[in-house]
Design a protein around this motif. Structure first.
Motif, PDB file in Angstrom:
ATOM      1  N   ASP A 115       1.099  39.499  52.773  1.00 34.94           N
ATOM      2  CA  ASP A 115       1.509  40.760  52.153  1.00 34.94           C
ATOM      3  C   ASP A 115       0.527  41.119  51.035  1.00 34.94           C
ATOM      4  OD1 ASP A 115       2.775  42.828  50.718  1.00 34.94           O
ATOM      5  OD2 ASP A 115       4.769  42.075  51.233  1.00 34.94           O
TER       6      ASP A 115
ATOM      7  N   ARG B  19       0.770  42.844  48.546  1.00 39.33           N
ATOM      8  CA  ARG B  19       1.372  42.833  47.214  1.00 39.33           C
ATOM      9  C   ARG B  19       1.182  41.493  46.513  1.00 39.33           C
ATOM     10  NH1 ARG B  19       6.727  45.807  49.384  1.00 39.33           N
ATOM     11  NH2 ARG B  19       6.346  44.222  50.959  1.00 39.33           N
TER      12      ARG B  19
ATOM     13  N   ASP C 281      -0.376  42.677  56.258  1.00 39.21           N
ATOM     14  CA  ASP C 281       0.337  43.931  56.044  1.00 39.21           C
ATOM     15  C   ASP C 281       1.678  43.631  55.386  1.00 39.21           C
ATOM     16  OD1 ASP C 281       1.043  46.611  56.093  1.00 39.21           O
ATOM     17  OD2 ASP C 281       0.715  46.859  58.258  1.00 39.21           O
ATOM     18  N   ARG C 282       2.353  44.681  54.973  1.00 42.27           N
ATOM     19  CA  ARG C 282       3.681  44.550  54.397  1.00 42.27           C
ATOM     20  C   ARG C 282       4.719  44.423  55.509  1.00 42.27           C
ATOM     21  NH1 ARG C 282       4.400  48.420  49.144  1.00 42.27           N
ATOM     22  NH2 ARG C 282       2.437  47.907  48.088  1.00 42.27           N
TER      23      ARG C 282
ATOM     24  N   GLU D 271       7.697  45.602  55.826  1.00 41.97           N
ATOM     25  CA  GLU D 271       8.403  46.845  56.168  1.00 41.97           C
ATOM     26  C   GLU D 271       7.562  47.774  57.049  1.00 41.97           C
ATOM     27  OE1 GLU D 271       6.763  47.653  51.913  1.00 41.97           O
ATOM     28  OE2 GLU D 271       7.493  45.950  53.108  1.00 41.97           O
ATOM     29  N   ASN D 272       6.251  47.521  57.077  1.00 44.77           N
ATOM     30  CA  ASN D 272       5.386  48.335  57.930  1.00 44.77           C
ATOM     31  C   ASN D 272       5.338  47.828  59.366  1.00 44.77           C
ATOM     32  OD1 ASN D 272       4.736  49.875  55.704  1.00 44.77           O
ATOM     33  ND2 ASN D 272       2.817  48.796  55.288  1.00 44.77           N
TER      34      ASN D 272
ATOM     35  N   GLN E  56      10.324  42.785  48.102  1.00 42.84           N
ATOM     36  CA  GLN E  56       9.811  42.755  49.477  1.00 42.84           C
ATOM     37  C   GLN E  56      10.955  42.897  50.480  1.00 42.84           C
ATOM     38  OE1 GLN E  56       8.451  38.912  50.929  1.00 42.84           O
ATOM     39  NE2 GLN E  56       6.509  39.823  51.583  1.00 42.84           N
TER      40      GLN E  56
END
Length: 442
Positions: free
Chosen positions: A36, A38, A89-90, A92-93, A120
């Motif tokens: 992630d 982030r 990637d995140r 949620e994507n 997250q």
């Protein structure tokens, strides 16, 4: 109807309750892991301190260790027919798409409770809520020695402020749970999309060659974790001398070094505990073997502290809400990180950390004391650097220990170290300082 296991800081196949639960349900199992972005961005402590931090949350050493653990996990899961999808990637994507493409009805994951991980999860929950058929989420506490349901406290507010009280109650009234496994599980190999583990440059980090002086030369992964345990327990029986050597500074065997694999869950605290018990039965039981379990309980304690106090562990006043006058000097930060202070022992430890991502427990206490107590610098800046640089970073232990050593945590006593005395006691012959500083220092 298929099941998705979202791996986070539980990168193992053995004794993984999320994986076990998924395998026990109807349908096939698919696994996923996210690098992630982030967790690779700059530290957000920049928002409320007066220094711009010149580093991100996850540095090259820990990122490489995670990459190795993911490669190991992927190979291990394939032996059970379980594919591991890896994304830079995140969640949620990506997960909403996986749910639809692979008919995911249930998602299994290790429960986390600290700020970044909760944010997250919340972002994923929002994305999944927009689906017509929202999957069921199953979260389990799986990173403790003593499971939260088994500790002798009715709620988190009752967690003692002092470690000794916590330890004695748990030792007397709690039991360590048995190990679970998926040894007999095998599914037909599913046809899924091809994914690759991102490279360090793809994560925004530089590549590196391991320093030959490192006291932590190992790779990430479950196999490596067990090879280390076998070496430390059964091949060399170093566990018998743990208490005598654990304050060492040079070499691979002065301590167990399990913390790195524990931090990302390549081995569980329960697994280590039961191996210690087997060692005590088959080889020897003494203060040294007990002390390793003692350290596992310390690790648990800091997790319960963060459960109790939530985001206070990231605040400048700590869990005690102390109103100290902390400084924040970019000049002092640069000198500390680069090992250019007036204390050679601090410098040697900081140079080791910068070159390897590893530092001994004795070193960590001294450099933390120097930063927060001697220089009176904002302790969170030091904690954020450790978060970035340490191979074995664990959010609970890291911020718990920094608060503890800075007088804003579970022990408000002044723990200022006499660094020169510490150096003479633990590096009396100067071997460690010579290893990391210029020759001829002594």
């Amino acid at each position: 109807m298929n099941n998705l296991v979202w791996f986070r800081n539980d990168l193992r196949i053995q004794d993984n309750h999320s994986l076990k639960s998924a395998c026990d349900q109807e349908g096939d199992v698919i696994a996923v892991y996210f690098f992630d972005p982030r967790f690779y961005n700059k530290s957000d402590f920049d928002l409320d301190i007066n220094v711009t931090l010149p580093f991100g949350k996850t540095g090259k050493y820990r990122a490489q260790f995670i990459r190795e653990a993911i490669a190991d996990l992927k190979a291990g899961l394939e032996e059970h027919g379980i594919p591991l999808l890896v994304f830079n990637d995140r969640p949620e994507n990506v997960i909403p798409r996986l749910v639809q493409e692979y008919d995911i009805t249930d998602i299994y994951l290790q429960k986390e409770w600290t700020r970044d991980e909760v944010e997250q999860e919340n972002a994923l929950g929002k994305a999944l809520s927009e689906l017509e058929n929202k999957p069921q989420g199953h979260r389990v506490y799986d990173q403790f020695l003593f499971h939260p349901d088994d500790v002798p406290f009715e709620n988190w507010k009752q967690i003692p402020r002092v470690f000794t009280e916590f330890r004695k109650k748990c030792e007397k009234q709690s039991e360590v749970r048995d190990i679970v496994d998926i040894a007999g599980y095998k599914q037909d190999i599913l046809k899924v999309e091809e994914t690759e583990i991102p490279t360090l440059p793809e994560l925004g980090l530089e590549t590196f060659t391991k320093d030959t002086r490192s006291a932590f030369p190992w790779t990430g992964g479950e196999i490596s974790a067990w090879e280390r345990l076998d070496h430390y327990f059964w091949e060399t029986e170093k566990l018998k001398f743990y208490k005598k050597t654990r304050n060492g500074l040079v070499g691979i065997d002065y301590s167990s070094k399990f913390s790195a694999w524990l931090s990302i869950g390549s081995i569980s605290a329960r697994q280590i505990y039961w191996e210690v018990k087997r060692f005590e039965k088959e080889i020897k039981k003494n203060q040294d073997t007990y002390l390793l379990i003692f350290e596992l309980i310390w690790r648990d304690f800091f997790k319960y502290v963060s459960l109790k106090h939530h985001n206070d562990i990231f605040k400048i006043g700590g869990i005690l809400h102390k109103d100290y006058e902390w400084k924040s000097s970019e000049r002092e930060l640069k000198k500390w990180i680069n090992g250019e202070t007036h204390e050679p022992f601090v410098n040697a430890n900081m140079k080791e950390l910068a070159a390897t991502g590893w530092m001994s427990n004795r070193g960590r206490q001294n450099v933390a004391s120097y930063w927060s107590m001697h220089k009176e610098q904002d302790w969170r800046i030091g904690a954020a650097y450790f978060e970035h640089i340490l191979i074995d970073y664990d959010v609970h232990s890291n911020y718990g220990n920094w608060m503890y050593n800075s007088g804003v945590g579970n022990d408000p006593r002044n723990r200022t170290f006499n660094i020169q005395l510490q150096a003479s006691r633990y590096d009396g012959d100067g071997k460690f300082q010579r290893l990391w500083l210029q020759e001829g220092l002594f």
